[in-house]
Scaffold this active site. Structure first.
Site, PDB file in Angstrom:
ATOM      1  N   LYS A  15     -35.279   5.865 -26.528  1.00 62.66           N
ATOM      2  CA  LYS A  15     -36.626   5.297 -26.361  1.00 62.66           C
ATOM      3  C   LYS A  15     -37.394   5.345 -27.677  1.00 62.66           C
ATOM      4  CE  LYS A  15     -38.084   5.883 -21.598  1.00 62.66           C
ATOM      5  NZ  LYS A  15     -39.191   6.327 -20.766  1.00 62.66           N
ATOM      6  N   LYS A  65     -27.383  17.135 -34.565  1.00 65.59           N
ATOM      7  CA  LYS A  65     -28.545  17.998 -34.860  1.00 65.59           C
ATOM      8  C   LYS A  65     -28.154  19.245 -35.662  1.00 65.59           C
ATOM      9  CE  LYS A  65     -31.815  16.815 -31.247  1.00 65.59           C
ATOM     10  NZ  LYS A  65     -32.712  17.352 -30.222  1.00 65.59           N
ATOM     11  N   ASN A  86     -34.031  17.650 -36.002  1.00 66.42           N
ATOM     12  CA  ASN A  86     -34.191  16.380 -35.291  1.00 66.42           C
ATOM     13  C   ASN A  86     -34.974  15.348 -36.112  1.00 66.42           C
ATOM     14  OD1 ASN A  86     -36.861  17.187 -34.987  1.00 66.42           O
ATOM     15  ND2 ASN A  86     -36.996  16.446 -32.884  1.00 66.42           N
ATOM     16  N   GLY A 129     -32.729  27.983 -19.339  1.00 68.40           N
ATOM     17  CA  GLY A 129     -31.801  27.417 -20.322  1.00 68.40           C
ATOM     18  C   GLY A 129     -31.974  28.124 -21.655  1.00 68.40           C
ATOM     19  N   ALA A 133     -32.651  22.956 -27.241  1.00 72.41           N
ATOM     20  CA  ALA A 133     -34.023  22.578 -26.900  1.00 72.41           C
ATOM     21  C   ALA A 133     -34.824  23.824 -26.510  1.00 72.41           C
ATOM     22  CB  ALA A 133     -34.020  21.575 -25.759  1.00 72.41           C
ATOM     23  N   ILE A 218     -37.994  19.158 -19.165  1.00 76.13           N
ATOM     24  CA  ILE A 218     -37.972  18.340 -20.386  1.00 76.13           C
ATOM     25  C   ILE A 218     -37.073  17.111 -20.230  1.00 76.13           C
ATOM     26  CG2 ILE A 218     -38.539  20.354 -21.814  1.00 76.13           C
ATOM     27  CD1 ILE A 218     -35.697  19.999 -23.058  1.00 76.13           C
ATOM     28  N   TYR A 220     -36.307  13.461 -19.201  1.00 75.35           N
ATOM     29  CA  TYR A 220     -37.196  12.316 -18.961  1.00 75.35           C
ATOM     30  C   TYR A 220     -36.480  11.140 -18.309  1.00 75.35           C
ATOM     31  CZ  TYR A 220     -35.319  10.994 -23.524  1.00 75.35           C
ATOM     32  OH  TYR A 220     -34.479  10.701 -24.562  1.00 75.35           O
TER      33      TYR A 220
HETATM   34  P1  ATR Z   1     -29.405  21.273 -25.636  1.00 80.29           P
HETATM   35  O1  ATR Z   1     -29.266  21.334 -27.124  1.00 80.29           O
HETATM   36  O2  ATR Z   1     -29.704  19.902 -25.107  1.00 80.29           O
HETATM   37  O3  ATR Z   1     -30.349  22.306 -25.079  1.00 80.29           O
HETATM   38  P2  ATR Z   1     -27.000  22.805 -25.092  1.00 80.29           P
HETATM   39  O4  ATR Z   1     -27.179  23.587 -26.339  1.00 80.29           O
HETATM   40  O5  ATR Z   1     -25.637  22.325 -24.753  1.00 80.29           O
HETATM   41  O6  ATR Z   1     -27.924  21.529 -25.060  1.00 80.29           O
HETATM   42  O7  ATR Z   1     -27.576  23.692 -23.872  1.00 80.29           O
HETATM   43  C1  ATR Z   1     -27.500  23.293 -22.564  1.00 80.29           C
HETATM   44  C2  ATR Z   1     -28.210  24.303 -21.644  1.00 80.29           C
HETATM   45  O8  ATR Z   1     -28.036  23.852 -20.316  1.00 80.29           O
HETATM   46  C3  ATR Z   1     -27.624  25.713 -21.688  1.00 80.29           C
HETATM   47  O9  ATR Z   1     -28.646  26.641 -21.382  1.00 80.29           O
HETATM   48  C4  ATR Z   1     -26.585  25.667 -20.556  1.00 80.29           C
HETATM   49  O10 ATR Z   1     -26.256  26.917 -20.002  1.00 80.29           O
HETATM   50  P3  ATR Z   1     -25.060  27.822 -20.672  1.00 80.29           P
HETATM   51  O11 ATR Z   1     -25.634  28.374 -21.944  1.00 80.29           O
HETATM   52  O12 ATR Z   1     -24.769  28.869 -19.670  1.00 80.29           O
HETATM   53  O13 ATR Z   1     -23.926  26.875 -20.909  1.00 80.29           O
HETATM   54  C5  ATR Z   1     -27.360  24.852 -19.539  1.00 80.29           C
HETATM   55  N1  ATR Z   1     -26.504  24.190 -18.560  1.00 80.29           N
HETATM   56  C6  ATR Z   1     -25.792  23.055 -18.723  1.00 80.29           C
HETATM   57  N2  ATR Z   1     -25.150  22.731 -17.588  1.00 80.29           N
HETATM   58  C7  ATR Z   1     -25.462  23.690 -16.659  1.00 80.29           C
HETATM   59  C8  ATR Z   1     -25.138  23.910 -15.289  1.00 80.29           C
HETATM   60  N3  ATR Z   1     -24.345  23.079 -14.631  1.00 80.29           N
HETATM   61  N4  ATR Z   1     -25.682  24.985 -14.673  1.00 80.29           N
HETATM   62  C9  ATR Z   1     -26.494  25.831 -15.325  1.00 80.29           C
HETATM   63  N5  ATR Z   1     -26.853  25.673 -16.631  1.00 80.29           N
HETATM   64  C10 ATR Z   1     -26.338  24.621 -17.278  1.00 80.29           C
END
Ligand code: ATR
Length: 271
Positions: A15, A65, A86, A129, A133, A218, A220
């Site tokens: 976007k 990133k 970013n 999470g 982010a 977060i 969207y």
């Molecule tokens: P980003 O940079 O977009 O934050 P990332 O570094 O891959 O992406 O982080 C993804 C987050 O989503 C992490 O907190 C991940 O949890 P883990 O650290 O345990 O992997 C969480 N996440 C992704 N899929 C998930 C799921 N199905 N259930 C619970 N947490 C999930």
């Protein structure tokens, strides 16, 4: 004439062109925002081309990133600890890296709920999470000195890694967070759970949510995640992910052009 863009793979769903065009035209500035879909092997040569073409700056998205960091000449202080970029400004032949995600989130909170923002030092916050982010949001909020700033994550050790340096922060499992949700005044969902196409998924149950808590997501796409819908049905106030998207873009635009964008989009309204 501002020459802006986005580097990533894929980039066609972004976007950002729409948002930055809106900023340029609302400030009556001339410029363009182009999408650069780049294979990893071509990343370095693409950056050199952007320097040669005298781009003002560009955004960086998945999957670059972190990978872009060795190719950047200078990083601002917060970006150094985040290890995630970013936004890049081109200064002559130098690439300067920033991360505007955390600042964008906190600004969206300040604009959406100014009274809450003013009293952050009395508020208990939970981040769901511990990925890239979450990290940006965590560090920026930590600077605002909230009363409590906990992180719950599927892998608790990843959350512990972030919280271990601060006495007002604790790491939790998602199940523990679910059980003590009524301890928190603001809950920030930063994982990809609930994003299109898996919109029915929810990171935690909201049974223990107290009324009037601010719940933000977060994500969207969709704008109204199931997580936000349920929170609203339980009497929470909500903050859309789209709002952070616009404010992180506004911060990047300011870094590139020096112009502060004051007119964004509605924050709390539905589509
Ligand atoms: P980003 O940079 O977009 O934050 P990332 O570094 O891959 O992406 O982080 C993804 C987050 O989503 C992490 O907190 C991940 O949890 P883990 O650290 O345990 O992997 C969480 N996440 C992704 N899929 C998930 C799921 N199905 N259930 C619970 N947490 C999930």
């Amino acid at each position: 004439m501002y020459s802006l863009g986005l580097i990533g793979f894929p980039v066609n769903q972004s976007k950002s062109p729409q948002i930055h065009q809106h900023f340029l035209s609302s400030l009556q500035l001339e410029g363009q925002y182009n999408l650069y879909e780049v294979e990893e092997v071509d990343l370095e040569s693409q950056l050199n081309q952007l320097i040669d073409h005298q781009l003002t700056g560009f955004n960086v998205t998945i999957p670059y990133k972190e990978k872009i960091i060795p190719l950047i000449d200078d990083l601002d202080q917060t970006t150094k600890s985040l290890k995630s970029v970013n936004t890049v400004k081109i200064e002559g032949t130098k690439l300067v890296g920033y991360n505007t995600d955390g600042v964008g989130y906190v600004e969206s909170l300040r604009q959406g709920y100014p009274d809450f923002y003013q009293s952050l030092n009395q508020q208990s916050i939970l981040i769901l999470g511990a990925g890239g982010a979450a990290k940006g949001i965590y560090y920026t909020l930590q600077n605002e000195r909230p009363y409590k700033l906990d992180i719950a994550n599927r892998s608790v050790n990843r959350a512990e890694h972030l919280t271990c340096d601060y006495t007002n922060s604790h790491a939790l499992s998602l199940l523990d967070a679910e059980a003590k949700l009524n301890d928190y005044d603001l809950i920030i969902q930063t994982t990809s759970v609930g994003m299109e196409p898996n919109t029915s998924h929810k990171i935690i149950k909201l049974n223990q949510l107290k009324e009037n808590t601010i719940v933000s997501d977060i994500i969207y796409k969709p704008k109204y995640t199931n997580f936000l819908k349920e929170a609203e049905n339980r009497g929470a106030r909500i903050l859309f992910g789209e709002s952070m998207l616009w404010y992180q873009a506004a911060k990047a635009f300011e870094i590139w052009t020096g112009y502060k964008v004051t007119h964004l989009v509605p924050i709390k309204e539905g589509d």
